[in-house]
Scaffold this active site. Structure first.
Site, PDB file in Angstrom:
ATOM      1  N   HIS A 423       6.018  -3.822   3.883  1.00 50.34           N
ATOM      2  CA  HIS A 423       6.841  -2.625   4.059  1.00 50.34           C
ATOM      3  C   HIS A 423       7.258  -2.049   2.710  1.00 50.34           C
ATOM      4  CE1 HIS A 423      10.701  -0.461   4.685  1.00 50.34           C
ATOM      5  NE2 HIS A 423      10.118  -0.049   5.794  1.00 50.34           N
ATOM      6  N   CYS A 798      -7.143   5.929   7.333  1.00 51.52           N
ATOM      7  CA  CYS A 798      -5.809   6.354   6.897  1.00 51.52           C
ATOM      8  C   CYS A 798      -4.915   5.183   6.511  1.00 51.52           C
ATOM      9  CB  CYS A 798      -5.127   7.194   7.975  1.00 51.52           C
ATOM     10  SG  CYS A 798      -4.824   6.318   9.522  1.00 51.52           S
TER      11      CYS A 798
END
Length: 847
Positions: A423, A798
């Site tokens: 993250h 992506c």
């Protein structure tokens, strides 16, 4: 090189016409310097196969070696010549051939002190590096040092120091060949990217001594700044006066005129002019900025060597562009000379390589750039520091979505845990923040507000520097270089776009991200993660109200508050992108990410929701999952709570109408996340089509949109043919696809990934470089099956691999339409795309 020197055994060969692969880079460079008629001393090249044979014990033909010393000074040097200069090699050995007889001649010519110094230097080097004697025995200085060194050698070896120059040379060659073949040398060059069995050539060169009457000495000269790349003559010259011992009484001169002291340009303008002329010739003929090593003897210059100027990334870009602008190399070659990852050093501040570093600890270099700030240990502390105008660095065990506001308020991020797609890493790259993750040598003590790192105790508020390019944490404020987004950077990327290649879009979640994407000339937005819009302090309460709703009707009421926020965000994105494609991923994460889990956070939530703490706790517990990343998220959430996707679709379509009325027509691309089955797409598509019809009727405006799927599960890749029947595009989300294919948590893999890579389990971290054999096969299979069903379907990547040069090359070769990456990685991707196109044309694989 002298073509008269030949050998039936091919031990010594002239280097005219040799290839670098056979004789190494130094021999090839000297060959070119000779062809340019530069004053290079007579030189001979030993091919790599000969050096390998010497290391294996092949006898050396002494008579051929003796020819090397015919004429000239009687002294030679031996230098390594690996195929690539960065691979290094054994140290250069100077003054080979000195003996008692030559020592006497040199004493008469240049003085006893100089002759003693030359002889002593070789005896010491030979004894330590060739005979492998104890270095402590040969630290002789002062009067009689030479005699003591020769006596020490004879006492240890039970024979006098070798007087035959050919024997000296033979032993030097044998020692250097064996040193290259040793285990330590193998490990060192492997660390530099060379194969373990990389070959080595050797170059034997007659020595120019740089001693005698008139101006004498040695030095180096370069013609560009190695840090910035700006044209500038720098270097050094250490001059000798007749009768002065080598290394004693020598005068170091500046090369160019300098108010701080005498310069070579002042003392001997003719010599300086020769060096400038040689430098210009080397740049034009060798097509590179070079560092020239030279010797001056009585005012006459000898060019000993020329090596590629060592340079930083920013200097490399400037030099490549300058060479192309001057017509020395074509623009396509300039593009191929720049490593795409090097552009990251131009986008951000960097630690000045000339400055000292006080290293505290190291971690994984997850996001490039450098920043200095004061340590903060919570997102709230980061926001408070930002409000006071104090640069701060957020230090966490690992970041969670709730920390995003703190990351926005920080100048850099440091975490104890995590990998390249954790993250913290992904968000930091998107924000352009320097970030280091997986710094296992740190320990955070929130109670005492301290950070233990590298055996030091740092307190919250202490100043540190994060070097996200190297992964180093430094104490205090290090000297930083500013970003270098100048006309050289712009020109290089303009050439990259002209070269063609796969398209490049940006992952952009906010208007700020979109502005960065436009600044770096992304061709659109390939991934907008809508959930990141909800962590803002003003929006989080509405999101939590929706999560706590007990029925679909209650959820719709809460979502009605969120709708205008989403519409405003999408409208702004469309306006910024000005008609370029924008791909919006529908809501993806599990709902628990929006809820607190500590006692204090739960109490605050209960107060804001006006609910008993027990009810809030039960609700949070009910949403908890054993493995939330494989649970109720993505399309599963959209099917079980369809009103969420209904709201988002309406916000997208209303924003489409609003933005199209103000500017360029908008054709939004809506992407469904975490699909595994065709039926999921059918269900979501039906509802989105219904919302589109409703908005068209309400707004009395026609618009079009594209619906596609984010392929993140292995099953979606395998069933891509079915899914393509209902999709306008497929975009492979390689972060989750890698995670699911390997069965690895991308947030936890950093704990052992270094060990796995070092032991050859994986050649690279698969979260950093696309696994072409495993995950890549899923991509190829999915693309093939999708195009068989729908030949004109758009295929893209992506995930974070979209900014990785090797992965971009794979996507280019696979015929994908575009890649999408973090905004600050767009320049890297544009250059990598151009290089893939150029390589394709060179190999005939690209039309």
């Amino acid at each position: 090189m002298d073509t008269r020197i030949t050998s039936e055994t091919a031990l010594i060969t002239p280097s005219a016409g040799i290839l670098r692969a056979r004789h190494g880079w130094r021999a090839k460079c000297l060959q070119r310097l000779i062809r340019m008629d530069l004053p290079v001393p007579r030189s001979f090249a030993l091919p790599c196969e000969t050096v390998s044979a010497i290391a294996a014990g092949r006898p050396l033909p002494v008579e051929d070696l003796r020819k090397v010393f015919d004429g000239g000074s009687g002294l030679v040097s031996v230098r390594p010549s690996a195929v690539m200069p960065e691979w290094g090699g054994p140290g250069t050995v100077l003054n080979v051939g000195i003996n008692d007889a030559l020592h006497a001649e040199l004493s008469a010519r240049m003085g006893a002190a100089n002759a003693d110094a030359i002889y002593l230097a070789f005896v010491q080097s030979y004894a330590i590096n060739i005979a492998r004697l104890d270095p402590d025995m040969f630290h002789h200085e002062g009067d009689g040092a030479l005699s003591r060194a020769l006596a020490a050698f004879e006492a240890e070896m039970d024979e006098p120091f070798p007087q035959d120059p050919a024997r000296q040379l033979a032993e030097v060659l044998r020692s250097m060949a064996r040193a290259w073949d040793g285990p330590t040398a193998r490990l060192l060059r492997q660390a530099k990217g060379a194969p373990a069995d990389a070959p080595l050539g050797l170059v034997i060169q007659e020595m120019a001594l740089g001693l005698g009457p008139g101006l004498c000495g040695s030095g180096t000269i370069q013609f560009a700044d190695p840090v910035t790349g700006t044209p500038r003559v720098t270097g050094r010259f250490r001059g000798q006066s007749h009768g002065t011992a080598v290394g004693a009484g020598a005068e170091t001169l500046y090369l160019t005129r300098d108010e701080r002291g005498p310069s070579l340009e002042d003392v001997s303008p003719e010599t300086f002019a020769d060096l400038i002329r040689f430098g210009i010739a080397a740049r034009e003929r060798l097509r590179e900025e070079m560092l020239i090593e030279f010797v001056v003897t009585d005012g006459q210059v000898s060019v000993i060597d020329a090596t590629r100027l060592a340079r930083t990334s920013r200097a490399g870009v400037r030099i490549a562009v300058s060479l192309a602008r001057d017509g020395v190399i074509p623009p396509e070659e300039a593009l191929m000379r720049v490593e795409p990852r090097a552009l990251a050093d131009l986008l951000h501040h960097q630690v000045d390589p000339r400055a000292p570093r006080d290293l505290i600890t190291r971690g994984i270099n997850a996001s490039p750039g450098a920043a200095t700030g004061r340590i903060v240990l919570t997102a709230a502390a980061a926001q408070a520091a930002n409000a006071r105008g104090e640069p701060c660095i957020l230090v966490r065990r690992e970041t969670v979505p709730e920390d995003i506001r703190g990351m926005h308020a920080s100048v850099a991020v440091l975490t104890e845990r995590g990998g390249t797609t954790s993250h913290a890493a992904v968000i930091a790259r998107g924000l352009g923040l320097p970030c280091i993750v997986g710094a296992n040598g740190i320990r955070i003590d929130l109670r005492n507000r301290t950070l233990i790192a590298g055996g030091r105790e740092l307190r919250e508020g202490d100043e540190i520097t994060i070097d996200g390019s190297s992964g180093e944490v430094l104490a205090g404020a290090a000297a930083l270089l500013p970003p270098a987004l100048d006309d050289n950077f712009t020109q290089l990327l303009a050439w990259a776009d002209e070269a063609g290649g796969i398209g490049v879009r940006a992952n952009a979640d906010t208007p700020e991200d979109a502005l960065v994407a436009r600044r770096f000339e992304a061709q659109g937005i390939g991934l907008c993660r809508t959930e990141h819009m909800f962590f803002d302090g003003e929006r989080l309460p509405a999101m939590r109200e929706m999560i706590f709703a007990d029925s679909p009707d209650d959820r719709r009421l809460a979502l009605a508050r969120i709708l205008p926020m989403q519409r405003e965000d999408f409208t702004r994105l469309f306006e910024i992108m000005a008609g370029l494609p924008v791909t919006i991923r529908l809501f993806d994460p599990p709902l628990h990410e929006f809820l607190p889990h500590d006692r204090e956070g739960l109490r605050e939530l209960a107060e804001s929701m006006d609910m008993p703490l027990s009810d809030v706790t039960r609700r949070v517990d009910a949403l908890s999952e054993f493995n939330p990343m494989l649970g109720m998220r993505g399309v599963r959430l959209g099917i079980t709570m369809p009103e969420i996707y209904d709201m988002q679709a309406r916000a997208i379509f209303e924003a489409t109408v609003d933005a199209s009325r103000k500017g360029d027509p908008v054709v939004p691309e809506i992407m469904i996340p975490l699909v595994s089955a065709m039926r999921e797409v059918e269900l979501v598509k039906t509802r989105i089509d219904a919302v589109a019809s409703a908005v068209r009727n309400e707004r009395r405006t026609e618009f079009t949109y594209k619906l596609g799927v984010m392929v993140e599960t292995p099953r979606a890749a395998l069933r891509a043919g079915d899914i393509a029947a209902h999709s306008a595009f497929l975009s492979f989300g390689t972060n989750d696809l890698t995670q699911m294919t390997y069965g690895l948590s991308r947030d936890d893999a950093g704990r052992f990934m270094g060990t796995y890579v070092s032991q050859g389990v994986y050649s690279e971290d698969p979260f950093h470089v696309l696994d072409q054999d495993g995950v890549g096969e899923l991509l190829l299979t999915g693309a093939q099956r999708a195009r068989r069903q729908s030949p004109h379907i758009t295929i893209s990547v992506c995930g974070e691999h979209g900014g990785n040069p090797e992965s971009i090359a794979f996507c280019h070769d696979a015929g994908f339409d575009y890649v999408s990456c973090s905004p600050f990685r767009v320049p890297i991707a544009r250059l990598a795309a151009a290089q893939s196109a150029i390589r394709g044309r060179l190999t005939g694989d690209f039309d």
